[in-house]
Scaffold this motif. Structure first.
Motif, mmCIF file in Angstrom:
data_model
loop_
_atom_site.group_PDB
_atom_site.id
_atom_site.type_symbol
_atom_site.label_atom_id
_atom_site.label_comp_id
_atom_site.label_asym_id
_atom_site.label_seq_id
_atom_site.Cartn_x
_atom_site.Cartn_y
_atom_site.Cartn_z
ATOM 1 N N VAL A 1 0.767 -1.295 0.094
ATOM 2 C CA VAL A 1 0.053 -0.056 0.097
ATOM 3 C C VAL A 1 0.841 1.152 0.184
ATOM 4 C CG1 VAL A 1 -1.926 1.180 1.182
ATOM 5 C CG2 VAL A 1 -1.631 -1.265 1.441
ATOM 6 N N TYR A 2 0.533 2.202 -0.877
ATOM 7 C CA TYR A 2 1.405 3.541 -1.015
ATOM 8 C C TYR A 2 0.443 4.733 -0.639
ATOM 9 C CZ TYR A 2 5.457 1.899 -3.570
ATOM 10 O OH TYR A 2 6.573 1.033 -4.059
ATOM 11 N N THR A 3 0.701 5.349 0.418
ATOM 12 C CA THR A 3 -0.065 6.555 1.023
ATOM 13 C C THR A 3 0.865 7.644 1.039
ATOM 14 O OG1 THR A 3 0.400 5.860 3.252
ATOM 15 C CG2 THR A 3 -1.513 5.071 2.244
ATOM 16 N N ALA A 4 0.162 8.828 0.877
ATOM 17 C CA ALA A 4 0.831 10.315 1.020
ATOM 18 C C ALA A 4 0.265 10.985 2.264
ATOM 19 C CB ALA A 4 0.395 10.977 -0.291
ATOM 20 N N GLN A 5 1.063 11.682 2.664
ATOM 21 C CA GLN A 5 0.477 12.558 3.773
ATOM 22 C C GLN A 5 -0.428 13.556 3.484
ATOM 23 O OE1 GLN A 5 4.148 14.245 6.097
ATOM 24 N NE2 GLN A 5 2.528 15.420 7.290
ATOM 25 N N PRO A 6 -1.461 13.581 4.143
ATOM 26 C CA PRO A 6 -2.654 14.664 3.420
ATOM 27 C C PRO A 6 -2.077 16.178 3.846
ATOM 28 C CG PRO A 6 -3.356 12.975 5.385
ATOM 29 C CD PRO A 6 -1.974 12.801 5.086
ATOM 30 N N GLY A 7 -2.608 16.802 2.778
ATOM 31 C CA GLY A 7 -2.318 18.169 2.721
ATOM 32 C C GLY A 7 -0.755 18.706 2.144
ATOM 33 N N THR A 8 -0.189 17.602 1.433
ATOM 34 C CA THR A 8 1.160 17.795 0.830
ATOM 35 C C THR A 8 0.938 17.775 -0.632
ATOM 36 O OG1 THR A 8 1.686 15.625 0.728
ATOM 37 C CG2 THR A 8 2.171 16.675 2.779
ATOM 38 N N GLU A 9 2.005 18.198 -1.039
ATOM 39 C CA GLU A 9 2.220 18.235 -2.655
ATOM 40 C C GLU A 9 1.992 16.939 -3.200
ATOM 41 O OE1 GLU A 9 4.848 20.208 -6.674
ATOM 42 O OE2 GLU A 9 5.472 20.342 -4.163
ATOM 43 N N ASP A 10 2.677 15.872 -2.481
ATOM 44 C CA ASP A 10 2.646 14.507 -2.899
ATOM 45 C C ASP A 10 1.051 13.912 -3.089
ATOM 46 O OD1 ASP A 10 5.535 14.125 -3.016
ATOM 47 O OD2 ASP A 10 5.568 14.281 -0.951
ATOM 48 N N ALA A 11 0.266 14.434 -1.689
ATOM 49 C CA ALA A 11 -1.147 14.141 -2.056
ATOM 50 C C ALA A 11 -1.684 14.529 -3.177
ATOM 51 C CB ALA A 11 -1.835 14.601 -0.631
ATOM 52 N N ASP A 12 -1.555 15.766 -3.383
ATOM 53 C CA ASP A 12 -1.989 16.421 -4.687
ATOM 54 C C ASP A 12 -1.805 15.692 -5.821
ATOM 55 O OD1 ASP A 12 -3.395 18.419 -2.992
ATOM 56 O OD2 ASP A 12 -1.797 19.727 -3.304
ATOM 57 N N ARG A 13 -0.434 15.353 -5.961
ATOM 58 C CA ARG A 13 -0.016 14.855 -7.087
ATOM 59 C C ARG A 13 -0.771 13.379 -7.328
ATOM 60 N NH1 ARG A 13 6.293 16.462 -7.712
ATOM 61 N NH2 ARG A 13 5.775 18.605 -8.350
ATOM 62 N N LEU A 14 -0.914 12.555 -6.109
ATOM 63 C CA LEU A 14 -1.307 11.254 -6.076
ATOM 64 C C LEU A 14 -2.844 11.399 -6.763
ATOM 65 C CD1 LEU A 14 -0.880 8.428 -5.684
ATOM 66 C CD2 LEU A 14 -1.649 8.839 -3.201
ATOM 67 N N ALA A 15 -3.688 12.456 -6.113
ATOM 68 C CA ALA A 15 -5.040 12.728 -6.379
ATOM 69 C C ALA A 15 -5.081 13.053 -8.131
ATOM 70 C CB ALA A 15 -5.473 13.839 -5.581
ATOM 71 N N LEU A 16 -4.187 13.950 -8.504
ATOM 72 C CA LEU A 16 -4.244 14.014 -9.926
ATOM 73 C C LEU A 16 -3.923 12.702 -10.682
ATOM 74 C CD1 LEU A 16 -4.118 15.898 -12.423
ATOM 75 C CD2 LEU A 16 -1.617 16.057 -12.127
ATOM 76 N N LEU A 17 -3.006 11.819 -10.297
ATOM 77 C CA LEU A 17 -2.740 10.513 -10.939
ATOM 78 C C LEU A 17 -3.867 9.774 -10.956
ATOM 79 C CD1 LEU A 17 -0.714 8.868 -12.470
ATOM 80 C CD2 LEU A 17 0.085 7.984 -10.231
ATOM 81 N N ASP A 18 -4.852 9.559 -9.951
ATOM 82 C CA ASP A 18 -6.022 9.079 -9.588
ATOM 83 C C ASP A 18 -6.965 9.412 -10.670
ATOM 84 O OD1 ASP A 18 -7.643 7.127 -8.588
ATOM 85 O OD2 ASP A 18 -8.546 8.426 -7.078
ATOM 86 N N VAL A 19 -6.879 10.889 -11.064
ATOM 87 C CA VAL A 19 -7.880 11.328 -12.095
ATOM 88 C C VAL A 19 -7.462 10.753 -13.668
ATOM 89 C CG1 VAL A 19 -8.869 13.407 -12.969
ATOM 90 C CG2 VAL A 19 -8.649 13.149 -10.578
ATOM 91 N N ILE A 20 -6.159 10.886 -14.004
ATOM 92 C CA ILE A 20 -5.933 10.754 -15.310
ATOM 93 C C ILE A 20 -5.761 9.282 -15.536
ATOM 94 C CG2 ILE A 20 -4.756 12.993 -15.405
ATOM 95 C CD1 ILE A 20 -2.015 11.510 -15.118
ATOM 96 N N GLY A 21 -5.311 8.610 -14.360
ATOM 97 C CA GLY A 21 -5.101 7.128 -14.672
ATOM 98 C C GLY A 21 -3.956 7.022 -15.267
ATOM 99 N N THR A 22 -4.026 5.995 -16.259
ATOM 100 C CA THR A 22 -2.786 5.520 -17.430
ATOM 101 C C THR A 22 -2.633 6.341 -18.403
ATOM 102 O OG1 THR A 22 -4.107 3.745 -18.029
ATOM 103 C CG2 THR A 22 -2.659 3.262 -16.377
ATOM 104 N N GLN A 23 -3.682 7.289 -18.495
ATOM 105 C CA GLN A 23 -3.689 7.819 -19.861
ATOM 106 C C GLN A 23 -2.503 9.370 -19.709
ATOM 107 O OE1 GLN A 23 -6.016 7.300 -22.187
ATOM 108 N NE2 GLN A 23 -6.158 5.627 -20.907
ATOM 109 N N LEU A 24 -2.051 9.438 -20.753
ATOM 110 C CA LEU A 24 -1.104 10.588 -20.789
ATOM 111 C C LEU A 24 -1.800 12.025 -20.720
ATOM 112 C CD1 LEU A 24 0.990 9.409 -23.879
ATOM 113 C CD2 LEU A 24 1.539 9.202 -21.404
ATOM 114 N N LEU A 25 -1.119 12.744 -20.146
ATOM 115 C CA LEU A 25 -1.748 14.136 -19.875
ATOM 116 C C LEU A 25 -1.522 14.841 -21.159
ATOM 117 C CD1 LEU A 25 0.276 15.516 -16.806
ATOM 118 C CD2 LEU A 25 -2.107 15.048 -16.944
ATOM 119 N N ALA A 26 -2.473 15.866 -21.543
ATOM 120 C CA ALA A 26 -2.610 16.462 -22.832
ATOM 121 C C ALA A 26 -1.419 17.258 -22.959
ATOM 122 C CB ALA A 26 -3.773 17.225 -23.039
ATOM 123 N N GLU A 27 -0.913 17.429 -24.049
ATOM 124 C CA GLU A 27 0.188 18.276 -24.510
ATOM 125 C C GLU A 27 -0.272 19.693 -24.404
ATOM 126 O OE1 GLU A 27 3.036 15.404 -25.063
ATOM 127 O OE2 GLU A 27 3.409 17.380 -25.484
#
Length: 276
Positions: free
Chosen positions: A250-276
């Motif tokens: 299990v991987y977890t991020a400390q709440p309220g950190t930039e790491d948590a924000d990036r993990l949340a973003l990754l949860d949204v985009i999944g395995t799709q590439l970010l738009a150029e």
């Protein structure tokens, strides 16, 4: 087309698994509430054509690896898994082999860990199951690379940022873990083959194996360099499942950190590439 008892059972088990139960979208018109063959193929890593042939009775002798993969994807109970092995004309793996069955309860627990990267490994550190966020975080592996020990010694491509010290400590822990596992499951052919291939392929693994080094696999804080969202520093914890020797990572991020924000973003985009 005529079918077999194995084919009929496989079709029944597929029909009773709703796609939402395994994290798949439910949109579009569906003839039945259960999984499509293409969806089962995706979950089990087995071609849809082979699943069709099994269901239609045109293939009747699946390998133990195929039966295990389908049983996990279909979330069979222990009794149903044993029945599946019997229908395939195979002996149910005995106590001298590594348990690879994931119970419905573990599946349900993982279903509730949304927004958290989670993967399940067997006692030899072969990945049996990963949720979409874990795959998005760590990448998708195939073949030998599904085994974390193999990747650690043989595959130089990893998103985890290692120092020589951290990599050396993890390698020593992996070898010690495999040695303990080999003692518990002396009749497991896949484990025997893995150890032999690692000793042949990696001088570092062979040296550690010969040394008899003893080490533990501790919890760790890891930095993952993700190609789309950037670096994430996360806590990595390994949980053991009693009586099955499964390991849940299990991987977890400390709440309220930039790491948590990036993990949340990754949860949204999944395995799709970010738009150029």
């Amino acid at each position: 087309m005529a079918t077999t008892e194995l084919g009929a059972a496989l079709r029944h088990w597929r029909d009773r698994v709703p796609p939402q139960a395994v994290g798949l979208p439910t949109g579009g018109r569906r003839r039945a509430a259960g999984l499509r063959r293409e969806e089962l193929s995706q979950l089990a890593g087995i071609s849809a054509d082979y699943i069709i042939r099994l269901e239609q009775g045109r293939a009747a002798n699946p390998s133990p690896q195929v039966v295990e993969a389908l049983a996990r994807a279909l979330r069979l109970t222990q009794d149903e898994r044993a029945h599946f092995f019997h229908l395939a004309g195979l002996a149910v793996p005995g106590p001298g082999t590594i348990p690879r069955h994931i119970t419905p309860g573990i599946h349900r627990m993982l279903d509730r860990l949304t927004g958290t990267p989670v993967a399940v490994f067997d006692a030899a550190w072969t990945q049996l199951l990963a949720n979409p966020l874990y795959t998005a975080l760590m990448g998708e592996w195939q073949g030998n690379d599904l085994n974390a020990v193999w990747r650690n010694f043989v595959n130089p491509h990893s998103r985890v940022r290692d120092t020589p010290e951290s990599k050396g400590a993890l390698q020593a822990a992996h070898v010690a873990d495999l040695r303990r596992t080999a003692g518990r499951y002396p009749d497991d052919p896949d484990l025997t083959s893995l150890i032999a291939e690692l000793r042949r392929t990696s001088a570092r693994f062979n040296d550690l194996w010969e040394s008899g080094a003893v080490s533990e696999h501790p919890a760790a804080r890891k930095t993952i360099d993700h190609p789309q969202v950037g670096a994430l520093t996360l806590d990595c914890d390994v949980l053991s499942v009693a009586a099955s020797d499964l390991r849940i990572m299990v991987y977890t991020a400390q709440p309220g950190t930039e790491d948590a924000d990036r993990l949340a973003l990754l949860d949204v985009i999944g395995t799709q590439l970010l738009a150029e």
